[in-house]
Design a protein around this motif. Structure first.
Motif, mmCIF file in Angstrom:
data_model
loop_
_atom_site.group_PDB
_atom_site.id
_atom_site.type_symbol
_atom_site.label_atom_id
_atom_site.label_comp_id
_atom_site.label_asym_id
_atom_site.label_seq_id
_atom_site.Cartn_x
_atom_site.Cartn_y
_atom_site.Cartn_z
ATOM 1 N N ARG A 146 -1.441 37.571 -18.421
ATOM 2 C CA ARG A 146 -1.577 36.601 -19.517
ATOM 3 C C ARG A 146 -0.202 36.255 -20.111
ATOM 4 N N ALA B 59 1.836 34.198 -17.578
ATOM 5 C CA ALA B 59 1.344 32.813 -17.517
ATOM 6 C C ALA B 59 1.792 32.024 -18.750
ATOM 7 N N ARG B 60 1.784 32.665 -19.907
ATOM 8 C CA ARG B 60 2.196 31.990 -21.139
ATOM 9 C C ARG B 60 3.669 31.577 -21.052
ATOM 10 N N ARG C 261 5.471 31.028 -18.421
ATOM 11 C CA ARG C 261 5.629 29.975 -17.417
ATOM 12 C C ARG C 261 5.103 28.637 -17.929
ATOM 13 N N ALA C 262 4.030 28.661 -18.705
ATOM 14 C CA ALA C 262 3.510 27.422 -19.289
ATOM 15 C C ALA C 262 4.514 26.849 -20.283
ATOM 16 N N TRP C 263 5.112 27.698 -21.109
ATOM 17 C CA TRP C 263 6.132 27.233 -22.047
ATOM 18 C C TRP C 263 7.302 26.604 -21.288
ATOM 19 N N HIS C 264 7.699 27.262 -20.215
ATOM 20 C CA HIS C 264 8.824 26.777 -19.402
ATOM 21 C C HIS C 264 8.532 25.392 -18.827
ATOM 22 N N ALA C 265 7.296 25.156 -18.461
ATOM 23 C CA ALA C 265 6.910 23.882 -17.837
ATOM 24 C C ALA C 265 6.626 22.779 -18.851
ATOM 25 N N ASP C 266 6.568 23.115 -20.128
ATOM 26 C CA ASP C 266 6.191 22.152 -21.155
ATOM 27 C C ASP C 266 7.424 21.424 -21.710
#
Length: 175
Positions: free
Chosen positions: A140, A143-144, A146-151
């Motif tokens: 979790r 994933a968080r 990596r999501a921040w990195h992609a945003d």
């Protein structure tokens, strides 16, 4: 990138967030606010989440800070104000070994942490064990990050997947 003045360090338990925060505070001359000191009172009494949020909001209103973590109930606060997020996205085995060694050292030395608390054999074997938190939260948290990195709408995020990559980045910072 200009020198950041508001830094959020993120990663799973045992990834080295506090160690990195201390290093960055010294190198960049920024105040570091250890998150665990804001969340735990003596006797392992957890500060109520609304009070945690108030404490974090007060810090994040400042112009200069480093936080070594971000948790439920207020994760949005530092993320909205950070100039930089540093994600320690290390392999599970590496971070768990670090956490295990740190926990065993603290057990054997009785080292005080977060407002005079100490890890004990009971806490390590409990349902709320930091070791269990690592095992159940690893995917979790990863994933968080990596999501921040992609945003593209969020703050810049540097993800480091090895300690060597982090050390290489640190070598470029002022001493």
């Amino acid at each position: 990138m200009n020198a950041p003045s508001r830094i959020l360090i993120y990663g799973v338990h045992g990834s080295g967030k506090s160690t990195l925060a201390e290093t960055l505070a010294q190198r960049l001359g920024l105040p570091w606010y250890p998150v665990d000191d804001l969340l735990w009172e003596p006797g392992w009494v957890e500060v109520p989440v609304p009070v945690q949020r108030d404490r974090i909001e007060a810090i994040c209103r400042r112009d200069r800070w480093i936080l070594d973590g971000s948790y439920h109930g207020w994760r949005d606060v530092p993320l909205a104000r950070a100039d930089l997020v540093i994600g320690l996205d290390y392999p599970r085995g590496l971070s768990f070994r670090r956490l295990w060694r740190r926990t065993m050292r603290r057990l054997s030395t009785g080292e005080e942490i977060c407002n005079g608390n100490r890890e004990s054999l009971g806490s390590v074997l409990s349902w709320d064990s930091v070791l269990r938190w690592h095992l159940t939260g690893y995917a979790r948290e990863r994933a968080r990050m990596r999501a921040w990195h992609a945003d593209p709408a969020g703050p810049p995020v540097l993800l480091f997947d090895t300690p060597e990559a982090l050390e290489s980045w640190l070598a470029g910072l002022p001493r």
